[in-house]
Design a protein around this motif. Structure first.
Motif, mmCIF file in Angstrom:
data_model
loop_
_atom_site.group_PDB
_atom_site.id
_atom_site.type_symbol
_atom_site.label_atom_id
_atom_site.label_comp_id
_atom_site.label_asym_id
_atom_site.label_seq_id
_atom_site.Cartn_x
_atom_site.Cartn_y
_atom_site.Cartn_z
ATOM 1 N N UNK A 126 0.746 -1.254 0.000
ATOM 2 C CA UNK A 126 0.000 0.000 0.000
ATOM 3 C C UNK A 126 0.770 1.296 0.000
ATOM 4 N N UNK A 127 2.079 1.287 0.286
ATOM 5 C CA UNK A 127 2.813 2.539 0.425
ATOM 6 C C UNK A 127 2.811 3.377 -0.845
ATOM 7 N N UNK A 128 2.823 2.726 -2.008
ATOM 8 C CA UNK A 128 2.842 3.469 -3.269
ATOM 9 C C UNK A 128 1.503 4.139 -3.571
ATOM 10 N N UNK A 129 0.477 3.775 -2.806
ATOM 11 C CA UNK A 129 -0.853 4.384 -2.975
ATOM 12 C C UNK A 129 -1.119 5.374 -1.856
ATOM 13 N N UNK A 130 -0.957 4.909 -0.622
ATOM 14 C CA UNK A 130 -1.266 5.755 0.532
ATOM 15 C C UNK A 130 -0.600 5.172 1.779
ATOM 16 N N UNK A 131 0.069 6.015 2.541
ATOM 17 C CA UNK A 131 0.756 5.559 3.730
ATOM 18 C C UNK A 131 -0.163 4.909 4.739
ATOM 19 N N UNK A 132 -1.385 5.425 4.857
ATOM 20 C CA UNK A 132 -2.336 4.869 5.816
ATOM 21 C C UNK A 132 -2.765 3.457 5.422
ATOM 22 N N UNK A 133 -2.861 3.207 4.122
ATOM 23 C CA UNK A 133 -3.185 1.858 3.658
ATOM 24 C C UNK A 133 -2.067 0.898 4.047
ATOM 25 N N UNK A 134 -0.820 1.306 3.857
ATOM 26 C CA UNK A 134 0.322 0.467 4.231
ATOM 27 C C UNK A 134 0.335 0.218 5.734
ATOM 28 N N UNK A 135 0.057 1.262 6.515
ATOM 29 C CA UNK A 135 0.047 1.119 7.976
ATOM 30 C C UNK A 135 -1.057 0.162 8.423
ATOM 31 N N UNK A 136 -2.234 0.292 7.825
ATOM 32 C CA UNK A 136 -3.360 -0.585 8.174
ATOM 33 C C UNK A 136 -3.019 -2.041 7.888
ATOM 34 N N UNK A 137 -2.467 -2.281 6.709
ATOM 35 C CA UNK A 137 -2.128 -3.653 6.358
ATOM 36 C C UNK A 137 -0.983 -4.185 7.229
ATOM 37 N N UNK A 138 -0.005 -3.334 7.513
ATOM 38 C CA UNK A 138 1.118 -3.753 8.352
ATOM 39 C C UNK A 138 0.643 -4.164 9.740
ATOM 40 N N UNK A 139 -0.177 -3.358 10.343
ATOM 41 C CA UNK A 139 -0.625 -3.670 11.707
ATOM 42 C C UNK A 139 -1.544 -4.888 11.745
ATOM 43 N N UNK A 140 -2.355 -5.071 10.702
ATOM 44 C CA UNK A 140 -3.196 -6.274 10.637
ATOM 45 C C UNK A 140 -2.333 -7.529 10.565
ATOM 46 N N UNK A 141 -1.271 -7.455 9.761
ATOM 47 C CA UNK A 141 -0.339 -8.580 9.650
ATOM 48 C C UNK A 141 0.380 -8.793 10.978
ATOM 49 N N UNK A 142 0.748 -7.696 11.635
ATOM 50 C CA UNK A 142 1.491 -7.780 12.894
ATOM 51 C C UNK A 142 0.672 -8.439 13.993
ATOM 52 N N UNK A 143 -0.624 -8.182 14.024
ATOM 53 C CA UNK A 143 -1.499 -8.801 15.025
ATOM 54 C C UNK A 143 -1.461 -10.322 14.883
ATOM 55 N N UNK A 144 -1.658 -10.799 13.661
ATOM 56 C CA UNK A 144 -1.647 -12.235 13.415
ATOM 57 C C UNK A 144 -0.268 -12.834 13.699
ATOM 58 N N UNK A 145 0.785 -12.107 13.270
ATOM 59 C CA UNK A 145 2.144 -12.611 13.474
ATOM 60 C C UNK A 145 2.467 -12.725 14.956
ATOM 61 N N UNK A 146 2.001 -11.768 15.749
ATOM 62 C CA UNK A 146 2.248 -11.829 17.195
ATOM 63 C C UNK A 146 1.553 -13.045 17.801
ATOM 64 N N UNK A 147 0.339 -13.325 17.356
ATOM 65 C CA UNK A 147 -0.388 -14.494 17.856
ATOM 66 C C UNK A 147 0.318 -15.794 17.473
ATOM 67 N N UNK A 148 0.945 -15.802 16.287
ATOM 68 C CA UNK A 148 1.627 -17.002 15.789
ATOM 69 C C UNK A 148 3.087 -17.054 16.199
#
Length: 331
Positions: free
Chosen positions: A114-136
């Motif tokens: 998402x960074x090439x489109x919008x920083x907030x999109x990249x941040x949203x996707x990053x944190x969503x991935x981070x939540x799952x990664x922390x659980x795993x």
């Protein structure tokens, strides 16, 4: 006067330019014969086009005693649906690693999600991935990209890592700004992956590959260790590796050597046999064109190996080059 060194430098610069030519990339993808030939060359550095290819290679290397990092290749994605697909693929990769019990790290470019489109999109996707990664219990590492993205990448990383401690960052030694960037990360221990840097950048922003760059690289390592960071020393340069061993840095908590899949497997095996922690950086996906160009640009003689690989229709299993131990096939 044209020397071998000058010729290799010009060739490397040309390969980096070719890597950014979207018209050439499109031509390769739309021409089956050329695509198949280059795909054979890419197979030395890319595990395959599918997640299962990366998982199989990761399992085999883990069984040999290596730590592994997996990346779903892609960057500079400008379509929202493609960014969301990339984020979904990363979550599926994390789930698969947990399900199969493969202890691996996951790396990716923010411009893929998402960074090439919008920083907030990249941040949203990053944190969503981070939540799952922390659980795993999976660690993430954000890759570094071209210098014009550095501020945005570091801003998103700093914001996200303040909440999710399982996110690390990559820093490029070739950029003149990196020492300051390291200082601005603060004193909270983080995972930092140090690379020399593969991108073609304006001369005033970087230092070229040289003894001076090697010295800067080792200075950055020392600086980061003093701050208590955990380091992935991502290099195949034996002079740097020898210096890290000589100074005892490799025995510091959380410090490891990291090498790209297909590059110097002999050195990987040698270091592992000597008892040093070694991580192999694996990639998979269809966006291998740019990755192949960068691997050749980093070491121009790789072009000869690429030509040989194009003529090898069978293709040997690259995992064999990492040492011979019994392999457990993933079911």
């Amino acid at each position: 006067m044209i020397t071998t060194t000058n010729l290799e430098k010009h060739f490397a610069d040309a390969m980096r330019s070719i890597a950014r030519r979207s018209d050439l990339k499109a031509y390769v993808e739309q021409t089956p014969v050329i695509y198949q030939l280059l795909q054979r060359a890419a197979a030395k550095y890319v595990t395959g086009e599918n997640r299962q290819d990366g998982l199989e290679a990761g399992r085999k290397l883990a069984d040999k005693g290596y730590a592994v990092s997996l990346e779903y290749i892609g960057e500079n994605t400008t379509d929202i649906q493609a960014c969301e697909h990339a984020a979904l693929e990363l979550t599926m990769l994390i789930r698969a690693l947990a399900a199969h019990g493969i202890p691996a790290r996951v790396s990716f470019d923010l411009s893929h999600i998402g960074l090439s489109i919008d920083g907030e999109l990249a941040y949203k996707n990053l944190t969503s991935i981070a939540v799952l990664a922390r659980q795993a219990d999976v660690e993430l590492v954000v890759s570094m990209e071209e210098s014009d993205k550095t501020d945005a990448i570091l801003a998103i990383y700093t914001r996200a890592s303040a909440v999710y401690a399982n996110i690390g960052i990559t820093l490029q030694a070739q950029l003149n700004r990196t020492a300051q960037d390291l200082d601005e990360l603060g004193s909270i221990p983080r995972r930092i992956r140090f690379v020399k840097g593969a991108y073609q950048e304006p001369g005033q922003l970087t230092i070229t590959r040289s003894l001076a760059l090697n010295e800067r690289y080792t200075q950055l390592i020392e600086r980061a260790i003093r701050k208590g960071h955990h380091l992935s020393i991502a290099t195949h340069d034996e002079s740097i590796i020898d210096e890290v061993i000589k100074r005892g840095w490799i025995h510091e908590p959380g410090v490891e050597f990291e090498m790209l899949y297909g590059i110097r497997p002999d050195l990987c095996s040698q270091l592992k046999k000597s008892g040093y922690p070694v991580r192999v950086y694996l990639t998979y996906g269809r966006e291998w064109y740019l990755y192949l160009c960068h691997r050749i640009a980093e070491y121009p003689p790789n072009v000869f190996q690429a030509i040989l690989d194009m003529t090898d229709a069978g293709g040997a299993d690259p995992i064999q080059n990492y040492g011979y131990t019994e392999i457990t096939t993933m079911t």
